[in-house]
Scaffold this motif. Structure first.
Motif, PDB file in Angstrom:
ATOM      1  N   LEU A 157      45.736  31.785  44.409  1.00  0.00           N
ATOM      2  CA  LEU A 157      45.606  31.462  43.325  1.00  0.00           C
ATOM      3  C   LEU A 157      44.000  33.497  43.688  1.00  0.00           C
ATOM      4  N   LEU A 158      43.285  32.941  44.365  1.00  0.00           N
ATOM      5  CA  LEU A 158      42.787  33.800  44.507  1.00  0.00           C
ATOM      6  C   LEU A 158      43.306  35.168  45.268  1.00  0.00           C
ATOM      7  N   GLY A 159      44.370  34.705  45.793  1.00  0.00           N
ATOM      8  CA  GLY A 159      45.252  36.867  46.356  1.00  0.00           C
ATOM      9  C   GLY A 159      45.567  36.930  45.395  1.00  0.00           C
ATOM     10  N   GLY A 160      46.668  36.611  43.768  1.00  0.00           N
ATOM     11  CA  GLY A 160      46.869  36.648  43.161  1.00  0.00           C
ATOM     12  C   GLY A 160      45.861  37.486  42.001  1.00  0.00           C
ATOM     13  N   THR A 161      44.569  36.511  41.988  1.00  0.00           N
ATOM     14  CA  THR A 161      43.485  37.598  41.236  1.00  0.00           C
ATOM     15  C   THR A 161      43.372  38.746  41.640  1.00  0.00           C
ATOM     16  N   THR A 162      43.454  38.831  43.305  1.00  0.00           N
ATOM     17  CA  THR A 162      42.951  40.004  43.584  1.00  0.00           C
ATOM     18  C   THR A 162      43.834  41.267  43.545  1.00  0.00           C
ATOM     19  N   GLY A 163      45.624  40.614  43.651  1.00  0.00           N
ATOM     20  CA  GLY A 163      46.567  41.662  42.870  1.00  0.00           C
ATOM     21  C   GLY A 163      45.919  42.496  41.877  1.00  0.00           C
ATOM     22  N   ALA A 164      46.386  41.647  40.594  1.00  0.00           N
ATOM     23  CA  ALA A 164      45.893  41.813  39.395  1.00  0.00           C
ATOM     24  C   ALA A 164      45.036  42.758  39.160  1.00  0.00           C
ATOM     25  N   ALA A 165      43.513  42.683  39.726  1.00  0.00           N
ATOM     26  CA  ALA A 165      42.844  43.429  39.642  1.00  0.00           C
ATOM     27  C   ALA A 165      42.687  44.463  39.805  1.00  0.00           C
ATOM     28  N   VAL A 166      43.083  44.492  40.894  1.00  0.00           N
ATOM     29  CA  VAL A 166      43.889  45.830  41.808  1.00  0.00           C
ATOM     30  C   VAL A 166      44.634  46.469  40.978  1.00  0.00           C
ATOM     31  N   LEU A 167      45.173  46.322  40.227  1.00  0.00           N
ATOM     32  CA  LEU A 167      46.059  47.375  39.816  1.00  0.00           C
ATOM     33  C   LEU A 167      46.339  47.368  37.996  1.00  0.00           C
ATOM     34  N   LEU A 168      45.286  46.302  37.478  1.00  0.00           N
ATOM     35  CA  LEU A 168      45.312  46.877  35.845  1.00  0.00           C
ATOM     36  C   LEU A 168      44.126  47.520  36.333  1.00  0.00           C
ATOM     37  N   SER A 169      43.090  47.657  36.933  1.00  0.00           N
ATOM     38  CA  SER A 169      41.570  48.705  37.282  1.00  0.00           C
ATOM     39  C   SER A 169      42.631  50.053  36.680  1.00  0.00           C
ATOM     40  N   VAL A 170      43.745  50.328  37.766  1.00  0.00           N
ATOM     41  CA  VAL A 170      44.050  51.433  37.517  1.00  0.00           C
ATOM     42  C   VAL A 170      44.586  51.783  36.159  1.00  0.00           C
ATOM     43  N   TYR A 171      44.517  51.291  35.239  1.00  0.00           N
ATOM     44  CA  TYR A 171      44.939  51.613  33.750  1.00  0.00           C
ATOM     45  C   TYR A 171      44.408  51.557  32.949  1.00  0.00           C
ATOM     46  N   LEU A 172      43.020  51.584  33.556  1.00  0.00           N
ATOM     47  CA  LEU A 172      41.527  50.437  32.714  1.00  0.00           C
ATOM     48  C   LEU A 172      40.639  51.903  32.163  1.00  0.00           C
ATOM     49  N   PRO A 173      39.976  52.380  31.817  1.00  0.00           N
ATOM     50  CA  PRO A 173      38.419  52.987  31.272  1.00  0.00           C
ATOM     51  C   PRO A 173      37.595  52.443  33.088  1.00  0.00           C
ATOM     52  N   VAL A 174      37.019  53.051  33.896  1.00  0.00           N
ATOM     53  CA  VAL A 174      36.164  52.963  35.445  1.00  0.00           C
ATOM     54  C   VAL A 174      35.331  52.181  34.059  1.00  0.00           C
ATOM     55  N   GLY A 175      34.725  52.158  33.137  1.00  0.00           N
ATOM     56  CA  GLY A 175      34.096  51.068  32.457  1.00  0.00           C
ATOM     57  C   GLY A 175      34.183  49.678  32.684  1.00  0.00           C
ATOM     58  N   PHE A 176      35.255  49.660  32.247  1.00  0.00           N
ATOM     59  CA  PHE A 176      36.281  48.310  32.504  1.00  0.00           C
ATOM     60  C   PHE A 176      36.692  48.065  33.224  1.00  0.00           C
ATOM     61  N   ALA A 177      37.038  48.763  34.440  1.00  0.00           N
ATOM     62  CA  ALA A 177      37.788  48.133  35.361  1.00  0.00           C
ATOM     63  C   ALA A 177      36.590  48.170  36.577  1.00  0.00           C
ATOM     64  N   LEU A 178      35.332  48.214  36.260  1.00  0.00           N
ATOM     65  CA  LEU A 178      34.739  47.813  37.495  1.00  0.00           C
ATOM     66  C   LEU A 178      34.399  46.648  37.408  1.00  0.00           C
ATOM     67  N   PRO A 179      34.061  45.955  36.282  1.00  0.00           N
ATOM     68  CA  PRO A 179      34.075  44.207  35.836  1.00  0.00           C
ATOM     69  C   PRO A 179      34.782  43.815  36.889  1.00  0.00           C
ATOM     70  N   LEU A 180      36.060  44.356  36.534  1.00  0.00           N
ATOM     71  CA  LEU A 180      37.079  42.671  36.678  1.00  0.00           C
ATOM     72  C   LEU A 180      37.721  43.230  38.265  1.00  0.00           C
ATOM     73  N   LEU A 181      36.953  44.299  38.838  1.00  0.00           N
ATOM     74  CA  LEU A 181      36.765  44.610  40.063  1.00  0.00           C
ATOM     75  C   LEU A 181      36.237  43.496  41.306  1.00  0.00           C
ATOM     76  N   LEU A 182      35.413  43.388  40.320  1.00  0.00           N
ATOM     77  CA  LEU A 182      34.258  42.028  41.108  1.00  0.00           C
ATOM     78  C   LEU A 182      34.190  41.044  40.413  1.00  0.00           C
ATOM     79  N   ALA A 183      35.540  40.663  39.097  1.00  0.00           N
ATOM     80  CA  ALA A 183      35.738  39.170  39.210  1.00  0.00           C
ATOM     81  C   ALA A 183      36.294  38.004  39.880  1.00  0.00           C
ATOM     82  N   PRO A 184      36.929  38.952  40.956  1.00  0.00           N
ATOM     83  CA  PRO A 184      37.312  37.817  42.271  1.00  0.00           C
ATOM     84  C   PRO A 184      37.393  37.181  43.293  1.00  0.00           C
ATOM     85  N   ALA A 185      35.969  38.543  43.075  1.00  0.00           N
ATOM     86  CA  ALA A 185      34.472  37.143  44.056  1.00  0.00           C
ATOM     87  C   ALA A 185      33.955  36.694  43.655  1.00  0.00           C
TER      88      ALA A 185
END
Length: 263
Positions: free
Chosen positions: A64-92
Motif C-alpha cells: 500500500l505505502l510503496g504503491g502510494t509513493t510510486g503513484a504520487a511521484v508519477l502523478l505529481s509530474v503531470y500536475l501544477p506545482v501547487g497541486f503536486a506539493l501536497p500530493l508529494l507529502l501525502a504518502p508520508a
C-alpha cells in the motif's frame, strides 16, 4: 580482513551494477514517460523496502505505502506545482496509520524519497540528458571510487558504529572523483568552474544520504534494505546516495541558479 574477503563480493556487485547501469542509461536517454515511470517504480520499491524494515511481516502495508509513493511521484509530474506539493507529502502521512513505531523515520525517509524522485524528473525534463547524467555520475563515481579506495587504502573509519566499512580514505576519494566529474562537465558544457565545487557538495550530500540509510539499518538490526539486487542488497542500498544528492540539488537550484552560468 584478508585480501580475499575484501573483494569477495566484487563479481556479484559488478554484474548487478552493469545491469542497473544499462537500465538507468536507457531510461535517462529515452526520457519522458519512460523515465517518469522508472523513477516512480524506484521510489515505490524503496518505500516498500523501508516499510519491510520498519514493520517486518506486514506485506499489505508494504504494498500500500510503496504503491502510494510510486503513484504520487508519477502523478505529481503531470500536475501544477501547487497541486503536486501536497500530493508529494501525502504518502508520508498515510503511513502513520500503519506504523505503531518508527513513524518519524518513516516520515523523514518517505519525504526524502518523494522529493528525490520529483527532483530527478525535474532535472531530466527541464535541464536535459547531460545534466541528469552529471548528477548520476557524481553519485556513482563517489560510491565506486570510495568503495575501491576504502578497500585498497583502508585507514581510520568514518563512523564505525553506524557504517563499519566506510573509511575516511574512501570518503575523501569520493570527493576527488566528484571534482573530476565536475571539471570534465565544466570544460565541455560552457559553465563556470564553480561546477567543481557544486559537484563536491553534491557528493557530500550523497554520502549523507548513504550514512542516514546506514543509521536506519543499524537501528533496525538489518544488513541490507532487501535482497533484490545480488551483491548490492536492495534498491534503497543503491539509491540512498541519490536521495541526498537530488534533494540537495533541488534545494540549491532554487538558491544559486543551476546550472551555474546558465540557469
Amino acid at each position: 580482513m584478508s585480501s580475499t574477503e575484501k573483494w569477495s563480493d566484487l563479481a556479484a556487485r559488478v554484474m548487478s551494477a552493469v545491469a542497473m547501469a544499462v537500465v538507468a542509461v536507457a531510461g535517462i536517454w529515452t526520457g519522458g514517460y519512460v523515465f517518469h515511470v522508472l523513477v516512480a517504480l524506484i521510489c515505490g520499491v524503496m518505500v516498500w523496502e523501508m516499510v519491510g524494515m520498519l514493520r517486518p511481516g506486514q506485506s499489505r502495508a508494504q504494498l500500500l505505502l510503496g504503491g502510494t509513493t510510486g503513484a504520487a511521484v508519477l502523478l505529481s509530474v503531470y500536475l501544477p506545482v501547487g497541486f503536486a506539493l501536497p500530493l508529494l507529502l501525502a504518502p508520508a502521512l498515510v503511513g502513520f496509520g500503519y506504523l505503531e513505531r518508527n513513524r518519524t523515520i518513516y516520515m523523514t525517509f518517505t519525504v526524502m524519497i518523494l522529493m528525490s524522485g520529483f527532483g530527478m524528473i525535474k532535472v531530466r525534463d527541464e535541464m536535459g540528458v547531460n545534466w541528469m547524467l552529471w548528477l548520476v555520475l557524481v553519485v556513482v563515481v563517489t560510491d565506486v571510487v570510495g568503495y575501491f579506495a576504502g578497500r585498497a587504502f583502508g585507514g581510520p573509519k568514518f563512523w564505525p558504529a553506524v557504517s563499519p566499512k566506510k573509511t575516511w580514505s574512501g570518503t575523501a576519494a569520493g570527493w576527488i572523483g566528484a571534482a573530476i566529474v565536475g571539471l570534465v562537465f565544466s570544460a565541455n558544457t560552457g559553465v563556470g568552474y564553480q561546477l567543481i565545487g557544486i559537484s563536491i557538495a553534491v557528493s557530500m550530500a550523497s554520502q549523507m544520504g548513504d550514512i542516514a540509510e546506514s543509521g536506519m539499518k543499524r537501528k533496525m538490526g538489518v544488513k541490507d534494505s532487501s535482497n533484490l539486487i545480488p551483491g548490492h542488497g536492495g534498491l534503497m542500498d543503491r539509491f540512498d546516495g541519490m536521495l541526498g544528492a537530488s534533494v540537495f540539488l533541488l534545494i540549491i537550484g532554487q538558491v544559486i541558479g543551476f546550472p551555474p552560468g546558465v540557469g
